[in-house]
Write an enzyme that holds these catalytic residues in place. Structure first.
Site, short mmCIF file in Angstrom:
data_model
loop_
_atom_site.label_atom_id
_atom_site.label_comp_id
_atom_site.label_asym_id
_atom_site.label_seq_id
_atom_site.Cartn_x
_atom_site.Cartn_y
_atom_site.Cartn_z
CB CYS A 1 -0.93 0.00 1.21
SG CYS A 1 -1.84 1.55 1.38
CB CYS B 1 0.87 1.39 4.41
SG CYS B 1 -0.77 0.90 4.99
CG ASP C 1 -2.92 14.47 -5.05
OD1 ASP C 1 -3.85 13.74 -4.64
OD2 ASP C 1 -2.31 14.26 -6.13
CG HIS D 1 -4.49 -0.45 4.95
ND1 HIS D 1 -3.98 0.10 3.79
CD2 HIS D 1 -5.46 -1.30 4.56
CE1 HIS D 1 -4.61 -0.41 2.76
NE2 HIS D 1 -5.52 -1.28 3.19
CG ASN E 1 -12.51 10.18 -5.50
OD1 ASN E 1 -13.55 10.81 -5.68
ND2 ASN E 1 -11.33 10.63 -5.91
N GLY F 1 -13.53 6.82 -9.03
CA GLY F 1 -12.21 7.43 -9.23
C GLY F 1 -11.19 7.07 -8.17
CG HIS G 1 -4.20 3.97 3.36
ND1 HIS G 1 -3.19 3.32 4.06
CD2 HIS G 1 -4.64 4.96 4.18
CE1 HIS G 1 -3.05 3.88 5.26
NE2 HIS G 1 -3.91 4.89 5.35
CG HIS H 1 -7.21 8.98 -0.08
ND1 HIS H 1 -7.21 7.67 -0.45
CD2 HIS H 1 -7.56 9.68 -1.19
CE1 HIS H 1 -7.53 7.56 -1.73
NE2 HIS H 1 -7.76 8.78 -2.20
CG HIS I 1 -8.93 13.84 -2.82
ND1 HIS I 1 -7.89 13.85 -3.73
CD2 HIS I 1 -9.41 12.57 -2.82
CE1 HIS I 1 -7.76 12.65 -4.27
NE2 HIS I 1 -8.68 11.85 -3.75
P1 5GP Z 1 -7.88 8.65 -5.38
O1 5GP Z 1 -7.86 8.68 -6.89
O2 5GP Z 1 -7.62 7.25 -4.86
O3 5GP Z 1 -9.09 9.28 -4.74
O4 5GP Z 1 -6.67 9.57 -4.91
C1 5GP Z 1 -5.36 9.16 -4.88
C2 5GP Z 1 -4.54 10.41 -4.98
O5 5GP Z 1 -3.21 10.07 -4.61
C3 5GP Z 1 -4.46 11.00 -6.39
O6 5GP Z 1 -4.97 12.33 -6.37
C4 5GP Z 1 -2.97 10.96 -6.73
O7 5GP Z 1 -2.52 12.10 -7.44
C5 5GP Z 1 -2.32 10.84 -5.36
N1 5GP Z 1 -1.06 10.14 -5.38
C6 5GP Z 1 -0.76 8.99 -6.03
N2 5GP Z 1 0.51 8.61 -5.77
C7 5GP Z 1 1.02 9.54 -4.93
C8 5GP Z 1 2.30 9.69 -4.30
O8 5GP Z 1 3.23 8.89 -4.45
N3 5GP Z 1 2.46 10.79 -3.52
C9 5GP Z 1 1.47 11.72 -3.31
N4 5GP Z 1 1.74 12.75 -2.53
N5 5GP Z 1 0.25 11.58 -3.88
C10 5GP Z 1 0.03 10.52 -4.67
ZN ZN Z 2 -2.43 1.47 3.58
#
Ligand code: 5GP
Ligand code: ZN
Length: 117
Positions: free
Chosen positions: A9, A12, A35, A51, A90, A96, A101, A103, A105
């Protein structure tokens, strides 16, 4: 076991410090970091250190931790002096979600459209 770190993950690994991130806030139970692909001038992710695969599972398995995450979204907005901002969880790939894990935004610093895409 629910809440245990997962080897595969990404977030994590951010919690463990093995993947670098621009951390803006940290509490005993949460981390907030920028992000990597920001969609607004402020785009911060708030995660529980433990997690859980998504916000729905987090809310049922660890409601106090879910409240910690929500409280931190407010703290991030205050630090960036946002009076309007959007908090997005999301949940599921169809909505999306790409990192499984939980989170939040926190998006702000520009005008927002509704409905979202
Ligand atoms: P999701 O699409 O799952 O709602 O959001 C995942 C977010 O994690 C995306 O906005 C993506 O840009 C961000 N993200 C993916 N990999 C990394 C990373 O290695 N570091 C950071 N800081 N953000 C990441
Ligand atoms: Zn995790």
């Amino acid at each position: 076991m629910a809440g245990e770190p997962q080897d595969d993950c990404l977030f994590c690994k951010v919690v463990a410090g093995t993947i670098p991130a621009t951390i803006v806030r940290e509490t005993e139970t949460t981390v907030a970091f920028r992000d990597i692909n920001p969609q607004a001038p402020t785009h911060v992710l708030v995660i529980p250190k433990a997690h859980y695969p998504n916000a729905a599972e987090l809310s049922v398995a660890a409601p106090e931790l879910a409240a910690d995450v929500l409280r931190e979204t407010r703290a991030v907005a205050e630090e960036d002096k946002l009076d309007s901002y959007r908090v997005v969880f999301n949940t599921g790939s169809g909505a999306g979600q790409t990192v499984f894990h939980a989170h939040a935004h926190v998006l702000g610093g520009r005008g927002m459209q509704w409905p979202p895409g």
